[in-house]
Design a protein around this motif. Structure first.
Motif, PDB file in Angstrom:
ATOM      1  N   PRO A 191       0.828  -1.208   0.000  1.00  0.00           N
ATOM      2  CA  PRO A 191       0.000   0.000   0.000  1.00  0.00           C
ATOM      3  C   PRO A 191       0.866   1.263   0.000  1.00  0.00           C
ATOM      4  O   PRO A 191       1.898   1.310   0.659  1.00  0.00           O
ATOM      5  N   MET A 192       0.416   2.284  -0.756  1.00  0.00           N
ATOM      6  CA  MET A 192       1.305   3.449  -0.895  1.00  0.00           C
ATOM      7  C   MET A 192       1.629   4.109   0.431  1.00  0.00           C
ATOM      8  O   MET A 192       2.744   4.592   0.627  1.00  0.00           O
ATOM      9  N   VAL A 193       0.697   4.084   1.385  1.00  0.00           N
ATOM     10  CA  VAL A 193       0.991   4.717   2.672  1.00  0.00           C
ATOM     11  C   VAL A 193       2.135   3.981   3.381  1.00  0.00           C
ATOM     12  O   VAL A 193       2.938   4.598   4.099  1.00  0.00           O
ATOM     13  N   ALA A 194       2.256   2.673   3.141  1.00  0.00           N
ATOM     14  CA  ALA A 194       3.367   1.927   3.754  1.00  0.00           C
ATOM     15  C   ALA A 194       4.700   2.314   3.108  1.00  0.00           C
ATOM     16  O   ALA A 194       5.735   2.353   3.783  1.00  0.00           O
ATOM     17  N   HIS A 195       4.679   2.633   1.808  1.00  0.00           N
ATOM     18  CA  HIS A 195       5.903   3.146   1.169  1.00  0.00           C
ATOM     19  C   HIS A 195       6.344   4.443   1.867  1.00  0.00           C
ATOM     20  O   HIS A 195       7.525   4.661   2.099  1.00  0.00           O
ATOM     21  N   PRO A 210       3.926   8.255  -2.842  1.00  0.00           N
ATOM     22  CA  PRO A 210       4.644   7.055  -2.406  1.00  0.00           C
ATOM     23  C   PRO A 210       6.095   6.942  -2.853  1.00  0.00           C
ATOM     24  O   PRO A 210       6.805   6.065  -2.369  1.00  0.00           O
ATOM     25  N   LEU A 211       6.539   7.816  -3.778  1.00  0.00           N
ATOM     26  CA  LEU A 211       7.888   7.614  -4.312  1.00  0.00           C
ATOM     27  C   LEU A 211       8.928   8.490  -3.633  1.00  0.00           C
ATOM     28  O   LEU A 211      10.065   8.582  -4.088  1.00  0.00           O
ATOM     29  N   ALA A 247       5.499   2.258 -12.533  1.00  0.00           N
ATOM     30  CA  ALA A 247       6.556   2.173 -13.551  1.00  0.00           C
ATOM     31  C   ALA A 247       7.853   2.813 -13.048  1.00  0.00           C
ATOM     32  O   ALA A 247       8.943   2.278 -13.268  1.00  0.00           O
ATOM     33  N   ILE A 248       7.717   3.935 -12.375  1.00  0.00           N
ATOM     34  CA  ILE A 248       8.918   4.602 -11.849  1.00  0.00           C
ATOM     35  C   ILE A 248       9.569   3.729 -10.771  1.00  0.00           C
ATOM     36  O   ILE A 248      10.788   3.541 -10.740  1.00  0.00           O
ATOM     37  N   TRP A 249       8.739   3.174  -9.897  1.00  0.00           N
ATOM     38  CA  TRP A 249       9.267   2.309  -8.823  1.00  0.00           C
ATOM     39  C   TRP A 249      10.015   1.121  -9.433  1.00  0.00           C
ATOM     40  O   TRP A 249      11.114   0.769  -8.994  1.00  0.00           O
ATOM     41  N   GLN A 250       9.414   0.509 -10.449  1.00  0.00           N
ATOM     42  CA  GLN A 250      10.045  -0.654 -11.071  1.00  0.00           C
ATOM     43  C   GLN A 250      11.373  -0.256 -11.711  1.00  0.00           C
ATOM     44  O   GLN A 250      12.370  -0.965 -11.605  1.00  0.00           O
ATOM     45  N   ARG A 251      11.390   0.891 -12.384  1.00  0.00           N
ATOM     46  CA  ARG A 251      12.622   1.330 -13.046  1.00  0.00           C
ATOM     47  C   ARG A 251      13.737   1.540 -12.022  1.00  0.00           C
ATOM     48  O   ARG A 251      14.862   1.077 -12.200  1.00  0.00           O
ATOM     49  N   ASN A 283       9.855  12.439  -6.470  1.00  0.00           N
ATOM     50  CA  ASN A 283       9.704  12.468  -5.017  1.00  0.00           C
ATOM     51  C   ASN A 283       8.385  13.080  -4.562  1.00  0.00           C
ATOM     52  O   ASN A 283       7.948  12.830  -3.458  1.00  0.00           O
ATOM     53  N   VAL A 284       7.800  13.911  -5.405  1.00  0.00           N
ATOM     54  CA  VAL A 284       6.596  14.617  -4.981  1.00  0.00           C
ATOM     55  C   VAL A 284       5.366  14.121  -5.741  1.00  0.00           C
ATOM     56  O   VAL A 284       4.267  14.654  -5.553  1.00  0.00           O
ATOM     57  N   LEU A 285       5.540  13.098  -6.562  1.00  0.00           N
ATOM     58  CA  LEU A 285       4.433  12.641  -7.409  1.00  0.00           C
ATOM     59  C   LEU A 285       3.269  12.132  -6.550  1.00  0.00           C
ATOM     60  O   LEU A 285       3.387  11.125  -5.852  1.00  0.00           O
ATOM     61  N   GLY A 286       2.155  12.848  -6.612  1.00  0.00           N
ATOM     62  CA  GLY A 286       0.964  12.459  -5.857  1.00  0.00           C
ATOM     63  C   GLY A 286       0.037  11.634  -6.732  1.00  0.00           C
ATOM     64  O   GLY A 286      -0.064  11.859  -7.935  1.00  0.00           O
TER      65      GLY A 286
END
Ligand code: UD1
Ligand code: MG
Length: 449
Positions: free
Chosen positions: A34-38, A110-111, A240-244, A225-228
């Motif tokens: 879950p994104m909040v856990a990230h 989350p990123l 996709a960004i996380w995977q990259r 870093n700020v992508l909501g």
């Protein structure tokens, strides 16, 4: 490491209506988490200290999602959504306990990485009362603009409240903020709601702090870093960004990916250096590759442990509880679930092994099935070390095949086989010389009529 005490407040009261989902927005997953856990994990890596979650609906679910990473997280409910400053003040009781630093983060971003968080906290340690995480963008519409004078941050102006000149500024507020814990309540309590949205803006504390002669500064982070996340298209973009990022860090840690863009990892995938991963492999949560292994193309792997020099795939499916020993092999069109495959065992083709122990160096022939489920319960199949299971056999659990035992091809094994035993679980072959010719003639005659 920063020695100052810290409270991280994570704002997660967003309704997330654009997700079109019954699930609270911050519980939608990236890389299976879950994104909040990230967000909580990033805070933890930056020494974020105690965690306070500000939630709207679904609070218990949100708490459960972050519990593995912040078991002591406190939850505060923001009943009315009156703005980001109002949301932070929902955690007033925690802030009032007295911390050196208050870190405010958004549960739908989350990123965020730990570096800009540490940088913002560093600015507090340098004597700033407020530190803002800024970013630069070609298209600043919708964001709060950072208003600077003589190189100093003097205010943040929300998009709807900007003058035409201010609207052209492309240095924006990423949302994350670090606030001096001794000043935080006084600053937040001074925020009013006389603005275009009629909300209590967290961003107003920048102007308030300036008016009180306190120092304020901004850091600069990348857009990622700020992508909501507000809808499922943005969720996929963040994935996709996380995977990259993860593919790159895997490769830099010694894992070979021949076609990195086709391999998908989960938030907790651990892969030993020198492992080779061929194209089109998917890792669900809970996978550990403990030694240099080969994962061949088109394999789907979750909840599994894979040992040194093991070979998986192509086209293998490893499900939770699959535990492959060193030098073992699970080949094409094989499924393994909740099974210990001991070192050197081979399961090469078209097989289902579930609820089983496969002994060292056992050889499982093509088409073998462990019949582990009777419609009500699951039962164990034990296969001894060095056993040979002939192709297309069904092993009806519970059943044990002894050490170095031999099962004839096509057997249905319902009784255990002793060590060194040979078992036939099928009808004997009956061959009738010349009968094929007779049969053909009879059928040909029937067809003519
Ligand atoms: C906010 C910032 C803006 C910044 C942008 C970055 C403010 C006033 N504005 O604007 O400067 O450029 O983020 O994305 O802070 N939330 C609550 N309760 C509320 C309101 C918001 O929990 O009453 C949470 C939301 O769930 C979200 C976060 O706070 O996670 C930000 O709120 P949002 O409405 O998205 O603020 P923006 O208008 O995007
Ligand atoms: Mg927003």
């Amino acid at each position: 490491m920063n020695q100052r005490s810290c409270l991280t407040i994570i704002l997660a009261a967003g309704e997330g209506t654009r997700m079109k989902s019954a699930l609270p927005k911050v519980l939608h997953r990236i890389a299976g988490l879950p994104m909040v856990a990230h967000v909580v994990r990033a805070a933890g890596r930056a020494g974020g200290g105690d965690v306070a979650l500000v939630v709207g609906r679904g609070g218990d679910e949100v708490r459960a999602a972050v519990a593995p990473y912040a078991p002591a997280a406190e939850m505060f409910v923001q009943r009315e959504r009156l703005g980001t400053a109002h949301a932070v003040l929902a955690a007033r009781a925690a802030i009032a306990r007295g911390y050196d630093d208050i870190l405010v983060m958004f549960g739908d971003t989350p990123l965020v990485e730990s570096a800009p968080l540490e940088a913002a906290r560093g600015l507090l340690a340098d004597g700033n009362a407020v530190a803002v995480m800024g970013f630069r963008t070609e298209d600043p519409s919708g964001y709060g603009r950072l208003i600077e004078q003589d190189g100093r941050l003097v205010a943040i102006r929300e998009d709807k409240d900007c003058s035409d000149d201010e609207r052209r500024i492309n240095f924006c507020n990423g949302g994350l903020m670090a606030i001096d814990g001794r000043q935080a309540l006084a600053l937040l309590d001074a925020v009013g709601n006389a603005n275009a949205k009629g909300e209590y803006y967290l961003t107003d504390i920048v102007e308030i702090a300036n008016a009180r002669g306190l120092k304020v500064a901004a850091t600069e982070a990348s857009f990622e870093n700020v992508l909501g996340i507000n809808n499922r298209a943005e969720l996929a973009a963040a994935e996709a960004i996380w995977q990259r990022r993860t593919r790159r860090s895997m490769m830099l840690s010694g894992v070979t990916l021949t076609a990195p863009e086709t391999v998908f990892f989960a938030h907790d995938t651990e892969i030993a250096a020198e492992t080779l991963i061929e194209p089109n492999v998917f890792f669900g949560p809970g996978v550990r590759v403990t030694g240099a292994a080969t994962i061949r193309a088109f394999s789907h792997i979750e909840g599994a442990t894979i040992g040194e020099a093991a070979e998986v795939g192509p086209f293998a499916r490893l499900r939770p509880g699959a535990d492959l020993g060193d030098h073992s092999k699970v080949g094409n069109f094989c499924e393994v679930k909740k099974a210990k495959v001991e070192p050197g065992a081979k399961i090469n083709h078209l097989t289902y092994i579930g609820d089983a122990i496969v002994g060292a160096k056992a050889n499982i022939g093509a088409g073998t099935i462990t019949c582990n489920y009777d419609g009500y319960n699951k039962h164990l199949t034990e296969i001894g070390a060095g056993a040979f299971i002939g192709s297309n056999s069904s092993l009806v659990a519970p059943v044990r095949i002894g050490v170095n035992a031999y099962v004839a091809s096509g057997s249905v094994i319902t009784e255990s086989v002793p060590d060194d035993g040979l078992a036939f679980g099928r009808a004997r072959q009956d061959t009738k010389p010349g009968r094929a010719k007779i049969l053909r003639e009879r059928y040909a005659a029937m067809k003519k009529k």
